[in-house]
Design a protein around this motif. Structure first.
Motif, mmCIF file in Angstrom:
data_model
loop_
_atom_site.group_PDB
_atom_site.id
_atom_site.type_symbol
_atom_site.label_atom_id
_atom_site.label_comp_id
_atom_site.label_asym_id
_atom_site.label_seq_id
_atom_site.Cartn_x
_atom_site.Cartn_y
_atom_site.Cartn_z
ATOM 1 N N MET A 1 -5.944 12.556 -4.665
ATOM 2 C CA MET A 1 -6.217 11.353 -3.921
ATOM 3 C C MET A 1 -4.955 10.504 -3.902
ATOM 4 S SD MET A 1 -8.927 8.335 -4.725
ATOM 5 C CE MET A 1 -7.760 7.173 -5.391
ATOM 6 N N LYS A 2 -4.656 9.929 -2.761
ATOM 7 C CA LYS A 2 -3.457 9.104 -2.630
ATOM 8 C C LYS A 2 -3.832 7.650 -2.355
ATOM 9 C CE LYS A 2 -0.437 12.738 -1.051
ATOM 10 N NZ LYS A 2 0.562 13.144 -0.077
ATOM 11 N N PHE A 3 -3.020 6.753 -2.917
ATOM 12 C CA PHE A 3 -3.149 5.336 -2.594
ATOM 13 C C PHE A 3 -2.594 5.102 -1.196
ATOM 14 C CE2 PHE A 3 -2.867 5.152 -7.288
ATOM 15 C CZ PHE A 3 -4.018 4.440 -7.546
ATOM 16 N N SER A 4 -2.826 3.933 -0.644
ATOM 17 C CA SER A 4 -2.369 3.632 0.717
ATOM 18 C C SER A 4 -0.845 3.685 0.845
ATOM 19 C CB SER A 4 -2.882 2.270 1.173
ATOM 20 O OG SER A 4 -2.413 1.254 0.308
ATOM 21 N N ASN A 5 -0.115 3.534 -0.281
ATOM 22 C CA ASN A 5 1.343 3.599 -0.233
ATOM 23 C C ASN A 5 1.852 5.037 -0.272
ATOM 24 O OD1 ASN A 5 0.994 4.379 -2.908
ATOM 25 N ND2 ASN A 5 2.241 2.732 -3.766
ATOM 26 N N GLY A 6 0.940 6.023 -0.299
ATOM 27 C CA GLY A 6 1.308 7.427 -0.300
ATOM 28 C C GLY A 6 1.456 8.045 -1.673
ATOM 29 N N ARG A 7 1.396 7.252 -2.717
ATOM 30 C CA ARG A 7 1.518 7.758 -4.086
ATOM 31 C C ARG A 7 0.257 8.499 -4.482
ATOM 32 N NH1 ARG A 7 3.776 7.261 -9.169
ATOM 33 N NH2 ARG A 7 2.308 7.112 -10.888
ATOM 34 N N GLU A 8 0.425 9.698 -5.025
ATOM 35 C CA GLU A 8 -0.697 10.467 -5.573
ATOM 36 C C GLU A 8 -1.194 9.752 -6.828
ATOM 37 O OE1 GLU A 8 -3.357 13.560 -5.351
ATOM 38 O OE2 GLU A 8 -1.602 13.527 -4.065
ATOM 39 N N ALA A 9 -2.477 9.453 -6.890
ATOM 40 C CA ALA A 9 -3.054 8.745 -8.037
ATOM 41 C C ALA A 9 -2.940 9.608 -9.288
ATOM 42 C CB ALA A 9 -4.512 8.405 -7.769
ATOM 43 N N GLN A 10 -2.373 9.023 -10.355
ATOM 44 C CA GLN A 10 -2.143 9.722 -11.606
ATOM 45 C C GLN A 10 -2.719 8.925 -12.769
ATOM 46 O OE1 GLN A 10 1.897 11.239 -12.016
ATOM 47 N NE2 GLN A 10 2.223 10.836 -9.850
ATOM 48 N N VAL A 11 -3.014 9.627 -13.858
ATOM 49 C CA VAL A 11 -3.541 8.966 -15.051
ATOM 50 C C VAL A 11 -2.581 7.863 -15.472
ATOM 51 C CG1 VAL A 11 -4.060 9.271 -17.512
ATOM 52 C CG2 VAL A 11 -4.887 10.938 -15.852
ATOM 53 N N GLY A 12 -3.132 6.688 -15.716
ATOM 54 C CA GLY A 12 -2.348 5.529 -16.126
ATOM 55 C C GLY A 12 -2.019 4.577 -15.005
ATOM 56 N N ASP A 13 -2.181 5.001 -13.745
ATOM 57 C CA ASP A 13 -1.925 4.100 -12.622
ATOM 58 C C ASP A 13 -2.922 2.948 -12.639
ATOM 59 O OD1 ASP A 13 0.094 5.750 -11.765
ATOM 60 O OD2 ASP A 13 -0.952 6.470 -9.980
ATOM 61 N N VAL A 14 -2.421 1.766 -12.315
ATOM 62 C CA VAL A 14 -3.256 0.565 -12.253
ATOM 63 C C VAL A 14 -3.246 0.058 -10.823
ATOM 64 C CG1 VAL A 14 -3.577 -1.789 -13.120
ATOM 65 C CG2 VAL A 14 -2.701 -0.006 -14.650
ATOM 66 N N PHE A 15 -4.399 -0.363 -10.344
ATOM 67 C CA PHE A 15 -4.508 -0.907 -8.998
ATOM 68 C C PHE A 15 -5.480 -2.074 -9.031
ATOM 69 C CE2 PHE A 15 -7.906 2.108 -9.375
ATOM 70 C CZ PHE A 15 -8.969 1.470 -8.773
ATOM 71 N N LYS A 16 -5.571 -2.775 -7.929
ATOM 72 C CA LYS A 16 -6.585 -3.827 -7.817
ATOM 73 C C LYS A 16 -7.281 -3.708 -6.477
ATOM 74 C CE LYS A 16 -3.786 -7.549 -5.936
ATOM 75 N NZ LYS A 16 -3.409 -8.945 -6.026
ATOM 76 N N TYR A 17 -8.504 -4.185 -6.479
ATOM 77 C CA TYR A 17 -9.290 -4.285 -5.248
ATOM 78 C C TYR A 17 -9.003 -5.637 -4.628
ATOM 79 C CZ TYR A 17 -12.137 -0.446 -7.139
ATOM 80 O OH TYR A 17 -12.568 0.749 -7.645
ATOM 81 N N SER A 18 -9.369 -5.822 -3.375
ATOM 82 C CA SER A 18 -9.111 -7.083 -2.677
ATOM 83 C C SER A 18 -9.787 -8.269 -3.352
ATOM 84 C CB SER A 18 -9.551 -6.984 -1.215
ATOM 85 O OG SER A 18 -10.926 -6.690 -1.131
ATOM 86 N N ASN A 19 -10.852 -8.022 -4.139
ATOM 87 C CA ASN A 19 -11.520 -9.136 -4.829
ATOM 88 C C ASN A 19 -10.851 -9.484 -6.156
ATOM 89 O OD1 ASN A 19 -12.292 -7.177 -6.656
ATOM 90 N ND2 ASN A 19 -14.480 -7.322 -6.230
ATOM 91 N N GLY A 20 -9.737 -8.797 -6.488
ATOM 92 C CA GLY A 20 -8.988 -9.088 -7.704
ATOM 93 C C GLY A 20 -9.343 -8.227 -8.902
ATOM 94 N N THR A 21 -10.421 -7.462 -8.819
ATOM 95 C CA THR A 21 -10.809 -6.569 -9.912
ATOM 96 C C THR A 21 -9.760 -5.482 -10.065
ATOM 97 O OG1 THR A 21 -13.166 -6.939 -9.554
ATOM 98 C CG2 THR A 21 -12.565 -4.926 -10.698
ATOM 99 N N LYS A 22 -9.383 -5.196 -11.319
ATOM 100 C CA LYS A 22 -8.399 -4.153 -11.582
ATOM 101 C C LYS A 22 -9.069 -2.878 -12.062
ATOM 102 C CE LYS A 22 -4.597 -7.221 -12.676
ATOM 103 N NZ LYS A 22 -3.676 -7.679 -13.719
ATOM 104 N N GLY A 23 -8.399 -1.756 -11.821
ATOM 105 C CA GLY A 23 -8.876 -0.466 -12.279
ATOM 106 C C GLY A 23 -7.704 0.377 -12.759
ATOM 107 N N THR A 24 -7.999 1.316 -13.656
ATOM 108 C CA THR A 24 -6.992 2.227 -14.184
ATOM 109 C C THR A 24 -7.481 3.657 -14.007
ATOM 110 O OG1 THR A 24 -6.329 0.602 -15.845
ATOM 111 C CG2 THR A 24 -5.661 2.878 -16.236
ATOM 112 N N VAL A 25 -6.636 4.517 -13.493
ATOM 113 C CA VAL A 25 -6.977 5.929 -13.342
ATOM 114 C C VAL A 25 -6.994 6.567 -14.732
ATOM 115 C CG1 VAL A 25 -6.306 8.138 -12.323
ATOM 116 C CG2 VAL A 25 -5.950 6.014 -11.040
ATOM 117 N N VAL A 26 -8.140 7.144 -15.117
ATOM 118 C CA VAL A 26 -8.266 7.771 -16.438
ATOM 119 C C VAL A 26 -8.352 9.290 -16.351
ATOM 120 C CG1 VAL A 26 -9.232 5.721 -17.559
ATOM 121 C CG2 VAL A 26 -10.773 7.405 -16.520
#
Length: 81
Positions: A1-26
């Motif tokens: 799965m890739k993020f919108s910036n083209g980066r393949e999602a990897q363990v340890g990646d951190v992102f946020k949703y538009s509502n400000g909630t953060k998530g970490t790929v585990v």
């Protein structure tokens, strides 16, 4: 799965949703990457996508990126690969 910036999602990646909630790929079933807390034996049966630990929703499995996921930072070990 890739993020919108083209980066393949990897363990340890951190992102946020538009509502400000953060998530970490585990886990990344796509790349065969699993954190110690979430081993392949526990989640490998899902076969594809990523498992994300979020502040608000707990663990969420994605096979496609959610349109409001914005990449923040990656695991230093995987950023330069």
């Amino acid at each position: 799965m890739k993020f919108s910036n083209g980066r393949e999602a990897q363990v340890g990646d951190v992102f946020k949703y538009s509502n400000g909630t953060k998530g970490t790929v585990v886990c990344s079933m796509d790349l065969g990457q699993y954190s110690e807390e979430h081993p392949k034996e526990q989640w490998g049966y899902l076969g594809e996508g990523v498992m994300v630990e979020t502040e608000a929703m707990g663990l969420v499995h994605y096979t496609e990126p959610d349109s409001d996921m914005v990449f923040l930072r990656g695991n230093e070990k995987t950023l330069n690969k």
